[in-house]
Design a protein around this motif. Structure first.
Motif, PDB file in Angstrom:
ATOM      1  N   ARG A  12     -21.226  35.095 -30.455  1.00  0.00           N
ATOM      2  CA  ARG A  12     -21.472  34.473 -31.761  1.00  0.00           C
ATOM      3  C   ARG A  12     -22.321  33.225 -31.563  1.00  0.00           C
ATOM      4  NH1 ARG A  12     -16.264  34.583 -30.894  1.00  0.00           N
ATOM      5  NH2 ARG A  12     -15.937  32.382 -31.259  1.00  0.00           N
ATOM      6  N   LYS A  13     -23.340  33.098 -32.383  1.00  0.00           N
ATOM      7  CA  LYS A  13     -24.208  31.919 -32.307  1.00  0.00           C
ATOM      8  C   LYS A  13     -23.554  30.764 -33.053  1.00  0.00           C
ATOM      9  CE  LYS A  13     -28.597  32.489 -32.411  1.00  0.00           C
ATOM     10  NZ  LYS A  13     -30.017  32.671 -32.760  1.00  0.00           N
ATOM     11  N   SER A  14     -23.688  29.575 -32.516  1.00  0.00           N
ATOM     12  CA  SER A  14     -23.133  28.386 -33.141  1.00  0.00           C
ATOM     13  C   SER A  14     -23.720  28.173 -34.526  1.00  0.00           C
ATOM     14  CB  SER A  14     -23.432  27.166 -32.273  1.00  0.00           C
ATOM     15  OG  SER A  14     -23.130  25.977 -32.962  1.00  0.00           O
ATOM     16  N   THR A  15     -22.880  27.761 -35.462  1.00  0.00           N
ATOM     17  CA  THR A  15     -23.368  27.436 -36.803  1.00  0.00           C
ATOM     18  C   THR A  15     -24.198  26.156 -36.791  1.00  0.00           C
ATOM     19  OG1 THR A  15     -21.321  26.247 -37.313  1.00  0.00           O
ATOM     20  CG2 THR A  15     -21.435  28.572 -37.956  1.00  0.00           C
ATOM     21  N   ARG A  16     -24.128  25.400 -35.704  1.00  0.00           N
ATOM     22  CA  ARG A  16     -24.909  24.163 -35.577  1.00  0.00           C
ATOM     23  C   ARG A  16     -26.268  24.406 -34.924  1.00  0.00           C
ATOM     24  NH1 ARG A  16     -22.289  19.196 -37.257  1.00  0.00           N
ATOM     25  NH2 ARG A  16     -20.229  19.904 -37.834  1.00  0.00           N
ATOM     26  N   SER A  17     -26.599  25.650 -34.624  1.00  0.00           N
ATOM     27  CA  SER A  17     -27.885  25.965 -33.999  1.00  0.00           C
ATOM     28  C   SER A  17     -29.013  25.630 -34.957  1.00  0.00           C
ATOM     29  CB  SER A  17     -27.933  27.452 -33.633  1.00  0.00           C
ATOM     30  OG  SER A  17     -26.960  27.751 -32.677  1.00  0.00           O
ATOM     31  N   ASN A  18     -30.168  25.340 -34.396  1.00  0.00           N
ATOM     32  CA  ASN A  18     -31.294  24.967 -35.250  1.00  0.00           C
ATOM     33  C   ASN A  18     -32.445  25.960 -35.126  1.00  0.00           C
ATOM     34  OD1 ASN A  18     -32.832  24.322 -32.952  1.00  0.00           O
ATOM     35  ND2 ASN A  18     -32.113  22.222 -32.945  1.00  0.00           N
ATOM     36  N   CYS A  23     -29.937  26.835 -29.157  1.00  0.00           N
ATOM     37  CA  CYS A  23     -28.721  27.502 -29.597  1.00  0.00           C
ATOM     38  C   CYS A  23     -27.766  27.778 -28.438  1.00  0.00           C
ATOM     39  CB  CYS A  23     -29.064  28.846 -30.232  1.00  0.00           C
ATOM     40  SG  CYS A  23     -30.324  28.762 -31.503  1.00  0.00           S
ATOM     41  N   VAL A  24     -26.508  27.752 -28.759  1.00  0.00           N
ATOM     42  CA  VAL A  24     -25.487  28.214 -27.825  1.00  0.00           C
ATOM     43  C   VAL A  24     -24.715  29.343 -28.495  1.00  0.00           C
ATOM     44  CG1 VAL A  24     -25.232  26.020 -26.598  1.00  0.00           C
ATOM     45  CG2 VAL A  24     -23.773  26.511 -28.555  1.00  0.00           C
ATOM     46  N   GLU A  25     -24.188  30.230 -27.664  1.00  0.00           N
ATOM     47  CA  GLU A  25     -23.372  31.327 -28.138  1.00  0.00           C
ATOM     48  C   GLU A  25     -22.034  31.286 -27.424  1.00  0.00           C
ATOM     49  OE1 GLU A  25     -26.549  34.801 -29.177  1.00  0.00           O
ATOM     50  OE2 GLU A  25     -26.075  34.535 -27.072  1.00  0.00           O
ATOM     51  N   GLY A  35     -16.402  32.088 -23.091  1.00  0.00           N
ATOM     52  CA  GLY A  35     -17.685  31.935 -22.421  1.00  0.00           C
ATOM     53  C   GLY A  35     -18.681  31.263 -23.330  1.00  0.00           C
ATOM     54  N   VAL A  36     -19.543  30.432 -22.757  1.00  0.00           N
ATOM     55  CA  VAL A  36     -20.589  29.738 -23.502  1.00  0.00           C
ATOM     56  C   VAL A  36     -21.899  29.970 -22.757  1.00  0.00           C
ATOM     57  CG1 VAL A  36     -21.409  27.501 -24.357  1.00  0.00           C
ATOM     58  CG2 VAL A  36     -18.955  27.949 -24.201  1.00  0.00           C
ATOM     59  N   ARG A  37     -22.945  30.353 -23.499  1.00  0.00           N
ATOM     60  CA  ARG A  37     -24.250  30.589 -22.863  1.00  0.00           C
ATOM     61  C   ARG A  37     -25.372  30.101 -23.765  1.00  0.00           C
ATOM     62  NH1 ARG A  37     -25.056  37.169 -23.452  1.00  0.00           N
ATOM     63  NH2 ARG A  37     -25.480  37.139 -25.694  1.00  0.00           N
ATOM     64  N   ASP A  38     -26.536  29.931 -23.168  1.00  0.00           N
ATOM     65  CA  ASP A  38     -27.762  29.593 -23.892  1.00  0.00           C
ATOM     66  C   ASP A  38     -28.283  30.876 -24.517  1.00  0.00           C
ATOM     67  OD1 ASP A  38     -30.426  29.060 -24.629  1.00  0.00           O
ATOM     68  OD2 ASP A  38     -30.737  27.704 -22.959  1.00  0.00           O
ATOM     69  N   SER A  39     -28.525  30.879 -25.808  1.00  0.00           N
ATOM     70  CA  SER A  39     -28.949  32.112 -26.480  1.00  0.00           C
ATOM     71  C   SER A  39     -30.303  32.617 -26.001  1.00  0.00           C
ATOM     72  CB  SER A  39     -28.975  31.911 -27.996  1.00  0.00           C
ATOM     73  OG  SER A  39     -29.941  30.950 -28.351  1.00  0.00           O
ATOM     74  N   LYS A  40     -31.130  31.748 -25.442  1.00  0.00           N
ATOM     75  CA  LYS A  40     -32.436  32.167 -24.941  1.00  0.00           C
ATOM     76  C   LYS A  40     -32.320  32.920 -23.615  1.00  0.00           C
ATOM     77  CE  LYS A  40     -34.060  27.937 -25.102  1.00  0.00           C
ATOM     78  NZ  LYS A  40     -32.867  27.282 -25.602  1.00  0.00           N
ATOM     79  N   GLU A  41     -31.184  32.843 -22.945  1.00  0.00           N
ATOM     80  CA  GLU A  41     -30.996  33.446 -21.624  1.00  0.00           C
ATOM     81  C   GLU A  41     -30.099  34.680 -21.670  1.00  0.00           C
ATOM     82  OE1 GLU A  41     -32.607  32.321 -18.998  1.00  0.00           O
ATOM     83  OE2 GLU A  41     -33.471  30.648 -20.090  1.00  0.00           O
ATOM     84  N   ARG A  42     -30.054  35.362 -22.777  1.00  0.00           N
ATOM     85  CA  ARG A  42     -29.164  36.517 -22.945  1.00  0.00           C
ATOM     86  C   ARG A  42     -29.243  37.476 -21.757  1.00  0.00           C
ATOM     87  NH1 ARG A  42     -30.676  37.225 -29.052  1.00  0.00           N
ATOM     88  NH2 ARG A  42     -29.056  35.914 -29.909  1.00  0.00           N
ATOM     89  N   GLY A  43     -28.094  37.718 -21.184  1.00  0.00           N
ATOM     90  CA  GLY A  43     -28.006  38.707 -20.126  1.00  0.00           C
ATOM     91  C   GLY A  43     -28.465  38.273 -18.758  1.00  0.00           C
ATOM     92  N   CYS A  44     -29.158  37.135 -18.650  1.00  0.00           N
ATOM     93  CA  CYS A  44     -29.642  36.739 -17.328  1.00  0.00           C
ATOM     94  C   CYS A  44     -29.317  35.290 -16.975  1.00  0.00           C
ATOM     95  CB  CYS A  44     -31.137  36.982 -17.213  1.00  0.00           C
ATOM     96  SG  CYS A  44     -32.122  36.030 -18.380  1.00  0.00           S
ATOM     97  N   GLY A  45     -28.825  34.528 -17.920  1.00  0.00           N
ATOM     98  CA  GLY A  45     -28.520  33.127 -17.660  1.00  0.00           C
ATOM     99  C   GLY A  45     -27.072  32.908 -17.271  1.00  0.00           C
TER     100      GLY A  45
END
Length: 70
Positions: A12-18, A23-25, A35-45
């Protein structure tokens, strides 16, 4: 302790994302690890993992304003 499995997690993406993609998920693994991850790094970060108590304390601190990220 083995690494949590987030392969089938629903992120789920944070409601505070811009709009600038800062963004964080968050997701929960089958064993209840948050778990917390950077949304730009999906699957590899990297994924930061928190147990239930750690996650509850972190969220409470965010809501209270006790964390200053400046």
């Amino acid at each position: 302790m083995s690494a949590p499995d987030f392969s089938s997690a629903s992120w789920r993406k944070s409601t505070r994302s811009n709009a600038a993609n800062a963004c964080v998920e968050v997701a929960s693994s089958a064993d209840g690890i948050a778990g917390v991850r950077d949304s730009k790094e999906r699957g590899c970060g990297a994924i930061l993992a928190f147990n239930r108590r750690q996650w509850a304390v972190f969220v409470a601190d965010l809501k209270s304003g006790d964390l200053d990220f400046r």
